[in-house]
Write an enzyme that holds these catalytic residues in place. Structure first.
Site, PDB file in Angstrom:
ATOM      1  N   TRP A   1      16.386  56.763  57.198  1.00 45.38           N
ATOM      2  CA  TRP A   1      16.027  57.965  56.440  1.00 45.38           C
ATOM      3  C   TRP A   1      15.662  57.618  55.001  1.00 45.38           C
ATOM      4  O   TRP A   1      15.129  58.455  54.272  1.00 45.38           O
ATOM      5  CB  TRP A   1      17.160  58.989  56.480  1.00 45.38           C
ATOM      6  CG  TRP A   1      18.408  58.634  55.693  1.00 45.38           C
ATOM      7  CD1 TRP A   1      19.071  57.439  55.694  1.00 45.38           C
ATOM      8  CD2 TRP A   1      19.125  59.485  54.796  1.00 45.38           C
ATOM      9  NE1 TRP A   1      20.161  57.491  54.855  1.00 45.38           N
ATOM     10  CE2 TRP A   1      20.225  58.737  54.296  1.00 45.38           C
ATOM     11  CE3 TRP A   1      18.971  60.804  54.371  1.00 45.38           C
ATOM     12  CZ2 TRP A   1      21.149  59.258  53.390  1.00 45.38           C
ATOM     13  CZ3 TRP A   1      19.898  61.323  53.481  1.00 45.38           C
ATOM     14  CH2 TRP A   1      20.964  60.562  52.991  1.00 45.38           C
TER      15      TRP A   1
ATOM     16  N   GLU B   1      29.206  57.999  55.350  1.00 46.46           N
ATOM     17  CA  GLU B   1      29.499  57.426  56.664  1.00 46.46           C
ATOM     18  C   GLU B   1      30.965  57.039  56.846  1.00 46.46           C
ATOM     19  O   GLU B   1      31.358  56.601  57.933  1.00 46.46           O
ATOM     20  CB  GLU B   1      28.606  56.210  56.896  1.00 46.46           C
ATOM     21  CG  GLU B   1      27.126  56.581  56.986  1.00 46.46           C
ATOM     22  CD  GLU B   1      26.214  55.368  56.994  1.00 46.46           C
ATOM     23  OE1 GLU B   1      26.658  54.300  56.523  1.00 46.46           O
ATOM     24  OE2 GLU B   1      25.081  55.495  57.470  1.00 46.46           O
TER      25      GLU B   1
END
Length: 729
Positions: free
Chosen positions: A325, A467
């Site tokens: 991304w 994350e």
């Protein structure tokens, strides 16, 4: 500002870092900043874009070509080079204005001093061509053996990727064709050597080295120089063959190294014409910023119509050469505002890999398009179930990046729509972009959950940009980006007439448009996005507020191993409020017009001390939101961190026991966004360019070009005045 970085450092422990820092590239290939005599142990690489190979169950990764720069010298029978022999002096220089790498190294021999000077470039004018010159001088009558050729002993992380090599060595020519393991693709490297001294060469092919040997006795102080043209092409390159490569080498030999270098420099000047950002009052910031932009330009696929940029650029095989991304959310704006054709190429790659995204969604039982977290050719997801190694057991750790990073599809929609809105060009939407947005919206619609008797939709079991906390519910960023995707799908479906009858009929044949509109409008209205609480804080995900409230240094003190992974089920951060990178802050930055400034500020202050900034993507989001909160002073250190990501030491190069080193193009893009959109206050909304600057206090002036709405503007910002003038190209 001289547009150069230099080092005399020769510490073998820093070879990898220097290889990244002194990289030259042209979008087709990237050449690590290593020395000509280096073997694979010193990590040299000619890293290729868009061609991959997998060996057995190892990670699939991009190819490094056989090294056509390989050159070394022997003097009086003894080899001289680094890191073996301690030099009298040594310097490496990257001229990043002209994308030229050079080195100068001297050694004291038993009879005098010998010096090697070299220079190289990855041609911007002809992306398959590498130019190199290599000069030897001595202050005595030295017996010199100069070896140059192509080294087929390729540095690879998850190789060996070549099952076979075929070579031919002539007097001043050589070639190696390497054949890959997985699909039998070929990579061919051809070279032509021109020497300015009247000595023939002896050619050989052994130990995977195609070498020429030149022998001569030096006159004291005289320079002995070879010039090499090197052509690299693969079986994936349409129109390329050995005949075509031979023609390019003939042209190089006829025109000469200096002429080809001048073409290369002129091509770079064209890029800098609109691509540079000039700052007065802060030379260090201007140098770091333009060095960052150099890295973006070095890896931009300007030669292609449909290609993206890997997360580590073209600095090697780390991150599997995959597209994340990063491209849409951090790099795209630079190209949108300076070179829209490249921006289109980046997003056309996503449109052309829609099939892979639909296939991935189907594998999980979802509808629509679920894009690869680590995308290789065709949209293949290179992300594995075990992306991290436990430093204590040596065993792979199960991670859920591939499975649960749902926000990736929204990033693709964001990029496509940002391209359309800023350029005013609908061609990408007409050529598959419409279907891409619709299929991404269908994917999110299939994820929606509603509690019995409830009125709102939720999205569960996700990983957001942070994350370190896996499989959470209602991640604020993910939900808001899903809502954005629904909104964009509605915008397009209600405006089909603008795309013409052919496109409208095609969409109406593929989809039940009224039904989709009803679903997407309902989803956009009722999808839950966490709201600020009584203190103004937006909870990152359900239950975040119940986690242990500690700061980064406290969590770091709990580490038992410096390379220990912070996230996952048992990571030191996973049960705390400490996050890896900007998450809620990223959402607020993208949608700041929906929140009062005081809410943005409260969340900035709340999340920043709880953010490890374990990703180079993080700092720029904090910088940009600080600017939107009227805090350029607080934004400045985060801007510097982004701009100097590839200049400073100390970056994170390990995830557990997995090496993830390389360049940081997302940070480079983030530095640009902070400078131009943050400090410069540039935005393009409702078809209008707006500039509301707030320069750091020591910046006296900032100048740059902006392309939007099909027009190009010169922007000149000074404390007392800002001017925006349309530029005739």
């Amino acid at each position: 500002m001289d547009w150069k970085i230099r080092t005399s450092d020769r510490d073998v422990e820093r070879i990898s870092t220097r290889g990244n820092r002194f990289l030259v590239g042209n979008g087709y290939l990237g050449i690590r900043g290593t020395l000509e005599e280096y073997r694979k142990e010193q990590l040299p690489a000619v890293n290729l874009a868009g061609i991959f190979d997998q060996v057995g169950d190892s990670w699939r990764e991009p190819l490094n070509a056989p090294n056509g720069l390989y050159t070394y010298v022997k003097v009086d029978g003894e080899a001289y080079g680094l890191p073996g022999q301690e030099p009298l002096e040594h310097e490496m220089v990257l001229d990043y204005r002209n994308a030229l790498f050079s080195r100068k190294t001297s050694w004291k021999t038993g009879r005098g001093v010998v010096t090697v000077i070299s220079e190289r470039f990855a041609s911007r004018a002809e992306v398959h061509l590498i130019g190199m010159k290599y000069t030897v001088t001595a202050d005595f009558h030295a017996d010199v053996e100069l070896y140059t050729g192509i080294d087929g002993n390729v540095w690879e992380i998850n190789g060996p990727h070549y099952r076979q090599m075929e070579a031919q060595v002539l007097e001043n020519r050589a070639e190696i064709t390497a054949i890959t393991q997985e699909k039998g693709d070929t990579v061919t490297v051809m070279e032509a050597v021109c020497a300015d001294f009247p000595h023939g060469s002896e050619g050989s092919w052994r130990n995977k080295e195609a070498l020429h040997k030149y022998e001569f006795v030096t006159e004291p102080g005289r320079a002995y120089q070879i010039r090499k043209g090197i052509v690299v092409f693969t079986s994936k390159d349409a129109g390329w063959s050995k005949e075509r490569a031979g023609q390019v080498l003939e042209e190089f030999s006829d025109s000469g190294y200096e002429a080809e270098k001048q073409k290369h420099r002129q091509a770079w000047e064209e890029k800098w014409r609109y691509g540079q950002v000039l700052v007065e009052g802060d030379d260090q910031a201007m140098e770091a910023l333009n060095y960052s932009l150099y890295h973006l330009l070095s890896i931009a696929p300007a030669h292609a119509k449909s290609m993206s940029i890997p997360a580590r650029g073209l600095s090697g095989q780390t991150y599997k050469g995959a597209v994340f991304w990063d491209t849409e959310m951090f790099m795209l704006d630079y190209f949108l505002f300076t070179d829209p054709a490249v921006a289109r190429t980046l997003m056309k790659y996503r449109v052309d890999t829609l099939g892979g995204a639909k296939q991935k969604a189907a594998q999980y039982g979802w509808e629509g398009a679920y894009y690869a977290w680590e995308s290789q050719e065709g949209g293949y997801d290179a992300c594995t179930d075990y992306n991290v190694v436990d430093v204590f057991t040596g065993r792979p750790m199960r991670t859920f990046f591939r499975d649960k990073q749902y926000h990736i599809s929204a990033a693709i929609v964001y990029g496509i729509m940002r391209y359309s809105h800023i350029t005013g060009d609908d061609s990408l939407l007409k050529e598959g972009g419409l279907e891409t947005v619709i299929e991404c919206a269908r994917f999110y619609y299939s994820l929606l959950l509603k509690r019995a008797g409830g009125t709102r939709y939720e999205i569960h079991d996700v990983i957001g940009p942070d994350e370190y906390h896996e499989r959470v519910n209602n991640n604020a960023y993910t939900n808001r980006m899903a809502k954005y995707t629904f909104q964009m799908a509605v915008e397009l479906l209600t405006g089909l007439d603008r795309f013409g009858d052919r496109v409208k009929e095609s969409i109406e044949q593929q989809y039940r448009v009224p039904k989709l509109l009803e679903q997407f409008e309902d989803a956009a209205e009722h999808l839950y996005v966490p709201a600020p609480d009584e203190q103004g804080i937006i909870e990152q995900f359900d239950g975040y507020g119940n986690l242990e409230d500690v700061f980064v240094d406290q969590v770091r003190s709990r580490l038992l191993h410096e390379k220990e992974y912070w996230g996952g089920a048992y990571g030191v951060a996973s049960q705390t409020k400490v996050i890896k990178q900007a998450d809620v802050v990223t959402m607020l930055n993208l949608f700041s017009d929906e929140y009062p400034e005081d809410i943005c500020l409260k969340n900035w202050k709340y999340y920043e001390p709880r953010t490890e900034h374990g990703s180079s993507l993080s700092a720029c989001m904090y910088a940009m939101l600080a600017c939107k909160c009227g805090m350029p002073r607080e934004a400045y250190p985060f801007f510097v961190k982004s701009a100097r990501a590839d200049l400073n030491d100390g970056g994170k190069e390990w995830a557990g026991l997995i090496y993830i080193g390389g360049t940081h193009p997302a940070a480079s893009g983030g530095a640009y966004m902070t400078a131009v959109e943050g400090f410069g206050g540039v935005s393009f909304t409702e078809g209008k360019l707006k500039v509301k600057p707030q320069l750091p206090e020591n910046w006296k002036r900032m100048k740059f070009h902006i392309c939007c709405g099909g027009k190009r503007y010169a922007v000149d910002i000074r404390p007392e005045e800002t001017t925006v003038e349309e530029v005739e190209e």
